[in-house]
Design a protein around this motif. Sequence first.
Motif, PDB file in Angstrom:
ATOM      1  N   ASP A 143       0.871  -1.364  -0.150  1.00 20.06           N
ATOM      2  CA  ASP A 143       0.169  -0.032   0.075  1.00 20.06           C
ATOM      3  C   ASP A 143       0.908   1.284  -0.010  1.00 20.06           C
ATOM      4  O   ASP A 143       0.364   2.314  -0.421  1.00 20.06           O
ATOM      5  N   GLU A 144       1.994   1.220   0.443  1.00 19.93           N
ATOM      6  CA  GLU A 144       3.169   2.374   0.375  1.00 19.93           C
ATOM      7  C   GLU A 144       4.399   1.956   0.486  1.00 19.93           C
ATOM      8  O   GLU A 144       4.681   0.807   1.232  1.00 19.93           O
ATOM      9  N   VAL A 145       5.263   2.772   0.237  1.00 18.13           N
ATOM     10  CA  VAL A 145       6.698   2.398   0.288  1.00 18.13           C
ATOM     11  C   VAL A 145       7.188   3.776   1.050  1.00 18.13           C
ATOM     12  O   VAL A 145       6.985   5.053   0.587  1.00 18.13           O
ATOM     13  N   VAL A 146       7.903   3.664   2.140  1.00 20.74           N
ATOM     14  CA  VAL A 146       8.612   4.605   2.602  1.00 20.74           C
ATOM     15  C   VAL A 146      10.013   4.716   2.601  1.00 20.74           C
ATOM     16  O   VAL A 146      10.679   3.788   2.863  1.00 20.74           O
ATOM     17  N   VAL A 147      10.755   5.562   1.609  1.00 12.02           N
ATOM     18  CA  VAL A 147      12.026   5.485   1.191  1.00 12.02           C
ATOM     19  C   VAL A 147      12.845   6.280   2.351  1.00 12.02           C
ATOM     20  O   VAL A 147      12.432   7.461   2.695  1.00 12.02           O
ATOM     21  N   GLN A 148      13.761   5.638   2.728  1.00  7.48           N
ATOM     22  CA  GLN A 148      14.835   6.106   3.778  1.00  7.48           C
ATOM     23  C   GLN A 148      15.840   7.397   3.165  1.00  7.48           C
ATOM     24  O   GLN A 148      16.810   6.624   2.188  1.00  7.48           O
ATOM     25  N   SER A 149      15.718   8.285   3.635  1.00 13.42           N
ATOM     26  CA  SER A 149      16.831   9.259   2.983  1.00 13.42           C
ATOM     27  C   SER A 149      18.318   9.492   3.864  1.00 13.42           C
ATOM     28  O   SER A 149      18.903  10.370   3.562  1.00 13.42           O
ATOM     29  N   TYR A 150      18.178   8.579   4.759  1.00 14.38           N
ATOM     30  CA  TYR A 150      19.076   8.874   5.749  1.00 14.38           C
ATOM     31  C   TYR A 150      19.860   7.415   6.355  1.00 14.38           C
ATOM     32  O   TYR A 150      19.496   6.374   5.981  1.00 14.38           O
ATOM     33  N   GLN A 151      21.134   7.512   6.707  1.00 13.97           N
ATOM     34  CA  GLN A 151      21.734   6.449   7.330  1.00 13.97           C
ATOM     35  C   GLN A 151      22.304   6.677   8.518  1.00 13.97           C
ATOM     36  O   GLN A 151      23.123   7.674   8.663  1.00 13.97           O
ATOM     37  N   GLY A 152      21.971   5.815   9.500  1.00 10.48           N
ATOM     38  CA  GLY A 152      22.528   6.221  10.920  1.00 10.48           C
ATOM     39  C   GLY A 152      21.627   7.596  11.328  1.00 10.48           C
ATOM     40  O   GLY A 152      20.590   7.830  11.518  1.00 10.48           O
ATOM     41  N   ARG A 153      22.278   8.456  11.631  1.00  6.69           N
ATOM     42  CA  ARG A 153      22.015   9.793  12.365  1.00  6.69           C
ATOM     43  C   ARG A 153      22.311  10.912  10.975  1.00  6.69           C
ATOM     44  O   ARG A 153      21.806  12.228  11.427  1.00  6.69           O
ATOM     45  N   SER A 154      22.430  10.501  10.104  1.00  9.39           N
ATOM     46  CA  SER A 154      22.686  11.645   8.974  1.00  9.39           C
ATOM     47  C   SER A 154      21.936  11.443   7.565  1.00  9.39           C
ATOM     48  O   SER A 154      21.678  10.153   7.204  1.00  9.39           O
ATOM     49  N   THR A 155      21.663  12.510   6.966  1.00 13.19           N
ATOM     50  CA  THR A 155      21.233  12.327   5.748  1.00 13.19           C
ATOM     51  C   THR A 155      22.362  11.980   4.670  1.00 13.19           C
ATOM     52  O   THR A 155      23.088  12.270   4.563  1.00 13.19           O
ATOM     53  N   ILE A 156      21.770  11.354   3.654  1.00 15.32           N
ATOM     54  CA  ILE A 156      22.745  10.593   2.628  1.00 15.32           C
ATOM     55  C   ILE A 156      22.994  11.813   1.695  1.00 15.32           C
ATOM     56  O   ILE A 156      22.028  12.279   1.108  1.00 15.32           O
ATOM     57  N   PRO A 157      24.225  11.890   1.364  1.00 15.70           N
ATOM     58  CA  PRO A 157      24.700  13.044   0.634  1.00 15.70           C
ATOM     59  C   PRO A 157      24.135  12.714  -0.777  1.00 15.70           C
ATOM     60  O   PRO A 157      24.009  11.675  -1.340  1.00 15.70           O
ATOM     61  N   GLY A 158      23.543  13.628  -1.534  1.00 14.62           N
ATOM     62  CA  GLY A 158      23.141  13.589  -3.020  1.00 14.62           C
ATOM     63  C   GLY A 158      22.067  13.027  -2.911  1.00 14.62           C
ATOM     64  O   GLY A 158      21.487  12.517  -4.020  1.00 14.62           O
ATOM     65  N   TYR A 159      20.993  13.041  -2.099  1.00 12.28           N
ATOM     66  CA  TYR A 159      19.556  12.502  -1.859  1.00 12.28           C
ATOM     67  C   TYR A 159      18.690  13.240  -3.102  1.00 12.28           C
ATOM     68  O   TYR A 159      17.744  12.462  -3.661  1.00 12.28           O
ATOM     69  N   ALA A 160      19.002  14.400  -3.475  1.00  5.70           N
ATOM     70  CA  ALA A 160      18.079  14.930  -4.499  1.00  5.70           C
ATOM     71  C   ALA A 160      17.984  14.212  -5.618  1.00  5.70           C
ATOM     72  O   ALA A 160      17.147  13.923  -6.381  1.00  5.70           O
ATOM     73  N   ARG A 161      19.207  13.790  -6.362  1.00  5.50           N
ATOM     74  CA  ARG A 161      19.280  13.092  -7.367  1.00  5.50           C
ATOM     75  C   ARG A 161      18.456  11.807  -7.785  1.00  5.50           C
ATOM     76  O   ARG A 161      17.980  11.596  -8.540  1.00  5.50           O
ATOM     77  N   TYR A 162      18.345  11.364  -6.408  1.00  7.12           N
ATOM     78  CA  TYR A 162      17.673  10.100  -6.233  1.00  7.12           C
ATOM     79  C   TYR A 162      16.297  10.162  -6.215  1.00  7.12           C
ATOM     80  O   TYR A 162      15.359   9.698  -7.023  1.00  7.12           O
ATOM     81  N   LEU A 163      15.972  11.452  -5.346  1.00  6.90           N
ATOM     82  CA  LEU A 163      14.470  11.555  -4.989  1.00  6.90           C
ATOM     83  C   LEU A 163      13.712  12.005  -6.265  1.00  6.90           C
ATOM     84  O   LEU A 163      12.512  12.102  -6.489  1.00  6.90           O
ATOM     85  N   ASP A 164      14.576  12.874  -7.335  1.00  9.22           N
ATOM     86  CA  ASP A 164      14.158  13.635  -8.397  1.00  9.22           C
ATOM     87  C   ASP A 164      13.419  12.434  -9.227  1.00  9.22           C
ATOM     88  O   ASP A 164      12.656  12.701 -10.203  1.00  9.22           O
ATOM     89  N   ARG A 165      13.681  11.030  -9.144  1.00  7.82           N
ATOM     90  CA  ARG A 165      13.174   9.963  -9.827  1.00  7.82           C
ATOM     91  C   ARG A 165      12.208   9.229  -9.194  1.00  7.82           C
ATOM     92  O   ARG A 165      12.054   7.988  -9.693  1.00  7.82           O
ATOM     93  N   LEU A 166      11.748   9.677  -7.815  1.00  8.81           N
ATOM     94  CA  LEU A 166      11.002   8.681  -7.057  1.00  8.81           C
ATOM     95  C   LEU A 166       9.504   8.379  -7.743  1.00  8.81           C
ATOM     96  O   LEU A 166       9.026   7.470  -7.418  1.00  8.81           O
ATOM     97  N   ALA A 167       9.081   9.240  -8.665  1.00 10.25           N
ATOM     98  CA  ALA A 167       8.103   9.199  -9.322  1.00 10.25           C
ATOM     99  C   ALA A 167       7.954   7.680 -10.224  1.00 10.25           C
ATOM    100  O   ALA A 167       6.661   7.029 -10.431  1.00 10.25           O
ATOM    101  N   ARG A 168       8.916   6.963 -10.417  1.00 10.81           N
ATOM    102  CA  ARG A 168       9.181   5.772 -10.797  1.00 10.81           C
ATOM    103  C   ARG A 168       8.492   4.591 -10.187  1.00 10.81           C
ATOM    104  O   ARG A 168       8.402   3.398 -10.602  1.00 10.81           O
ATOM    105  N   VAL A 169       8.501   4.807  -8.751  1.00  7.37           N
ATOM    106  CA  VAL A 169       7.804   3.959  -7.945  1.00  7.37           C
ATOM    107  C   VAL A 169       6.645   4.065  -7.983  1.00  7.37           C
ATOM    108  O   VAL A 169       5.717   4.781  -7.555  1.00  7.37           O
ATOM    109  N   PRO A 170       5.937   2.880  -8.426  1.00  6.77           N
ATOM    110  CA  PRO A 170       4.300   2.953  -9.023  1.00  6.77           C
ATOM    111  C   PRO A 170       3.128   2.823  -7.926  1.00  6.77           C
ATOM    112  O   PRO A 170       2.290   2.498  -8.116  1.00  6.77           O
TER     113      PRO A 170
END
Length: 240
Positions: free
Chosen positions: A178-205
């Motif tokens: 019913d949903e996918v919750v995409v993790q943008s962090y690892q440990g206590r920090s945001t993963i560098p370069g997250y924007a270039r991945y999330l720009d394509r998040l619409a591919r998840v149907p």
Amino acid sequence: MGQEAALLLVNRAALLLILVLLSACRAAAPERVRAEDYTAFYLWAGVRAPAALQSAETVYLLAGEVRRDGRYIALRAVPRAPQHEVWLVVRSQTLDWPPPVEARIIADLARWREAGNRVAGLQIDFDASTRGLDRYAAFLAALRQRLPPAWRLSVTGLMDWSANADPAALASLKGVVDEVVVQSYQGRSTIPGYARYLDRLARVPVPHKVALVEGGEWREPAALRRDPLFRGYVVFLLAR
């Protein structure tokens, strides 16, 4: 123009330049994720609930773990949080769930509801690699068949799924979860370069959210607001 007037103009120009530079620095600086700005949260076992949780709409509660050897380890007693929509989260190190373990988890969903909670369903927290997404989708499809229809099914996902997963593997999630919750962090920090991945998040149907870590750097990619299946954020709360 007199010397004093010229000096005044120079000072004004310098002040204006400083203000412009300071404004640019503020615009470029990433913001920090503050719990009080959000309404959905991950609350892991052993983490003290902050005041912001009192007004939360949705809480994902870690209930237990399925270890590599197939054992299920409970990490939380039955909660009593009728003011929230709650998800029962199981963190898993394996896709080989013994039948008694699966039955225990499904029974816990009913126990949580019987305790007065508004239970949305089950979320699986499993680090399925992008290349292994097809096998994970098959596991989820089998689980969905045995999960009573009253319960929704949610999964966490890697940002790399949206950028590099096989389209057929992504498509196989539709109608299963019913949903996918995409993790943008690892440990206590945001993963560098997250924007270039999330720009394509619409591919998840299927409907998807983005998980942020409390205190992590964050600037919302513009593509998220244009994504018709984007459903908002979930903040992972840190121990204090």
